[in-house]
Design a protein around this motif. Structure first.
Motif, PDB file in Angstrom:
ATOM      1  N   GLY A  19      -3.226  -6.856   0.494  1.00  0.00           N
ATOM      2  CA  GLY A  19      -4.205  -7.321  -0.479  1.00  0.00           C
ATOM      3  C   GLY A  19      -5.444  -7.920   0.138  1.00  0.00           C
ATOM      4  N   ASP A  20      -5.303  -8.549   1.306  1.00  0.00           N
ATOM      5  CA  ASP A  20      -6.476  -9.157   1.913  1.00  0.00           C
ATOM      6  C   ASP A  20      -7.398  -8.112   2.525  1.00  0.00           C
ATOM      7  OD1 ASP A  20      -7.530 -11.905   2.244  1.00  0.00           O
ATOM      8  OD2 ASP A  20      -7.652 -11.316   4.348  1.00  0.00           O
ATOM      9  N   HIS A  21      -6.826  -7.040   3.058  1.00  0.00           N
ATOM     10  CA  HIS A  21      -7.670  -5.932   3.519  1.00  0.00           C
ATOM     11  C   HIS A  21      -8.414  -5.301   2.342  1.00  0.00           C
ATOM     12  CE1 HIS A  21      -6.003  -5.962   7.585  1.00  0.00           C
ATOM     13  NE2 HIS A  21      -4.797  -6.039   7.061  1.00  0.00           N
ATOM     14  N   LEU A  22      -7.709  -5.155   1.215  1.00  0.00           N
ATOM     15  CA  LEU A  22      -8.355  -4.572   0.038  1.00  0.00           C
ATOM     16  C   LEU A  22      -9.467  -5.481  -0.473  1.00  0.00           C
ATOM     17  CD1 LEU A  22      -5.170  -3.225  -1.772  1.00  0.00           C
ATOM     18  CD2 LEU A  22      -6.823  -1.914  -0.421  1.00  0.00           C
ATOM     19  N   ARG A  23      -9.256  -6.781  -0.399  1.00  0.00           N
ATOM     20  CA  ARG A  23     -10.322  -7.720  -0.782  1.00  0.00           C
ATOM     21  C   ARG A  23     -11.538  -7.560   0.123  1.00  0.00           C
ATOM     22  NH1 ARG A  23     -12.587 -11.154   1.710  1.00  0.00           N
ATOM     23  NH2 ARG A  23     -11.029 -11.042   3.362  1.00  0.00           N
TER      24      ARG A  23
END
Length: 421
Positions: free
Chosen positions: A297-301
Motif C-alpha cells: 500500500g505504501d508503494h501504491l501511495r
C-alpha cells in the motif's frame, strides 16, 4: 478535553450502520463509500484476517459497488500471477471448473466466499461488454504453466530463439508439485538459478516486436510480464525468504503494470498487513517473531498519490481460519477474543450495530483528527501462521497512524470462519 470520550462519540455519531454483510444486498448504505473513493485508481481493501466470513463477504459487496457504480474493471488479490491467469480465463470465458481452479489457489483463497465473488464477476461479464478481469499480484508460487506459455510465444514469433530460451528454462522450470520446498531445500547453487531466470527475461525483452499500443506490442509486453514473475519467484526464495518488503514491492509493481497496460481501475483485495500505507510496518507473528517491511500500500501511495484509497476492515472478536503456515499446514478455525486495551480496535466498540462504515477524512472533530494522526501502539492482524497455542494478543502490527494507514474503515463486531473448499 477527553480524547477517548471524543473518539467514542465520533464513532457513535458518524459510523454509518450496515444492516448486512450479504454481498447481494442493495448497496445504498455503501453510497458514501463510493463518494469517498471518488476518482481513485486503486482501492486497497485490507481485512485484518484472511479467515473471516463476514470480512470476505463485505469485501465482495464492496467489489460489486465499485464495479457496478464506479467503473472498476480489475479485481486483484495477493495470490500469484500465474495462478490467477486460469481464474481470469474463467471469468472471461467460463472455461474450467471453478472449485477445481480455486483448490489450486493459495490456502486463504480456497474459500466458498471467494468462489461466490468470482462467480458474480463471471455473471457480470456475460452481460457487459466491458469485462472485469482478475489479477494475481503475488510472486511466491510461480508454476510450470507460465513457462509453457512463454515458450509457446517464443516458438511462434522467434523460433530461432527457442533453444536459447529452453537452455534456461530446462534448468529452472518446476518439475514437481512442490517447487518452493524443492528450490529452498534441494537447490544448492541458487545464484545460478536466479541468473537463468534473469537471462530468460533479457532474452524475451529483446525479441523483435512492434512498438506502440497495437495487439502485437501488447502481447509482447504481457509475455515479458510473465517472465518477470519467474525472476521474482527465484529472487524471493534466494534472497528474501524472510519478509523484508521484496514481495510487497513486487505486488505493487504488478498492480502498477496492470493499470499502465490496461488502463483499468483496480480493487486490490489483500489484508491490512499489505494494503496499509506505512513506510515501515512492524508485525508480530508468533512463533516466527517480528517482521519489519514496507507494505504494498505504501508503494501504491507513492506512485498513485491520492489515487490510492485505503479501506480497512477491522473486527472485535469471533472465530477465524488460520494456521496453514505452520505444521500441520492446514487451515483451521480458532477463537480470537476481544482485544486487550492497548489495541486500537477497542475504540470502535461504541456503535450499537453489528457492522458500520466510518470515514477517517470527513466530518472528523479536531480532537479525533489529532488522535487519528497519533502513532499506533497496536492493531490486530491474523495471518497464515496464527497458532491456537499462542496468546492471540501476540499477533499485532504497528508502524504508523490510523489516518496514515486508511481513508475509511468498516468495523465488524463478530466474525465466523470462512468456508474452506
Amino acid at each position: 478535553m477527553n480524547t477517548e470520550s471524543d473518539v467514542a462519540e465520533w464513532v457513535r455519531q458518524r459510523g454509518i450502520p450496515l444492516s448486512t454483510a450479504d454481498p447481494a444486498a442493495p448497496a445504498d448504505k455503501l453510497v458514501k463509500l463510493g463518494e469517498w473513493v471518488g476518482d481513485a485508481t486503486v482501492v486497497g481493501i485490507g481485512p485484518s484476517t484472511y479467515g473471516g466470513h463476514e470480512q470476505f463477504t463485505m469485501t465482495h459487496r464492496i467489489i460489486r459497488l465499485l464495479v457496478e457504480e464506479h467503473g472498476f474493471r480489475a479485481v486483484a488479490t495477493e495470490d500469484d500471477w500465474d495462478v490467477v491467469l486460469d481464474l481470469d480465463r474463467y471469468v472471461r470465458t467460463g472455461e474450467g471448473d471453478l472449485e477445481a481452479l480455486l483448490k489450486g489457489a493459495g490456502v486463504p483463497w480456497r474459500a466458498r466466499e471467494l468462489a461466490d465473488a468470482v462467480e458474480w464477476i463471471r455473471e457480470y461479464n456475460t452481460t457487459h461488454d466491458e469485462q472485469v478481469r482478475l489479477v494475481g499480484a503475488g510472486v511466491i508460487d510461480t508454476r510450470a504453466a507460465v513457462y509453457e506459455e512463454v515458450t509457446r510465444y517464443v516458438e511462434r514469433v522467434a523460433p530461432d530463439r527457442r533453444a536459447a530460451l529452453r537452455s534456461h528454462f530446462d534448468v529452472i522450470e518446476p518439475r514437481t508439485e512442490q517447487p518452493v520446498p524443492h528450490f529452498i531445500m534441494q537447490v544448492t547453487d541458487k545464484d545460478a538459478w536466479v541468473e537463468h531466470a534473469r537471462s530468460a527475461l533479457a532474452l524475451v525483452e529483446a525479441l523483435p516486436h512492434a512498438e506502440g499500443d497495437g495487439a502485437d506490442a501488447r502481447e509482447h509486453a504481457l509475455v515479458v510480464q510473465h517472465v518477470r514473475q519467474i525472476v521474482a519467484f527465484y529472487e524471493h526464495y534466494a534472497y528474501h525468504l524472510v519478509d523484508d518488503g521484496y514481495r510487497d514491492l513486487k505486488m505493487a509493481e504488478n498492480l502498477r503494470w496492470w493499470h499502465e497496460h490496461t488502463g483499468d481501475k483496480i480493487v486490490y483485495w489483500s489484508t491490512n498487513a499489505h494494503s496499509v500505507r506505512s513506510a515501515e510496518l512492524t508485525i508480530s507473528v508468533p512463533p516466527r517473531g517480528v517482521l519489519t517491511f514496507r507494505p504494498t500500500g505504501d508503494h501504491l501511495r507513492e506512485w498513485f498519490g491520492d489515487g490510492y484509497f485505503s479501506l480497512g476492515v477491522t473486527f472485535e472478536s469471533g472465530d477465524v481460519n488460520s494456521g496453514w503456515g505452520l505444521p500441520p499446514f492446514a487451515s483451521r478455525a480458532m477463537p480470537v477474543p476481544k482485544q486487550a486495551p492497548e489495541f486500537v480496535e477497542r475504540h470502535f466498540a461504541n456503535n450499537g450495530t453489528p457492522r458500520y462504515l466510518l470515514s477517517l477524512r470527513h466530518n472528523v472533530p479536531e480532537a479525533v483528527r489529532e488522535w487519528l494522526a497519533t502513532p499506533l501502539e497496536k492493531a490486530r492482524v491474523i495471518g497464515s501462521i496464527c497458532d491456537p497455542g499462542q496468546d492471540p494478543d501476540g499477533y499485532w502490527m504497528t508502524g504508523g497512524s490510523l489516518a496514515g494507514w486508511y481513508d475509511a474503515l468498516i468495523h465488524v463486531k463478530e466474525l465466523t470462519p470462512t468456508t474452506i473448499l
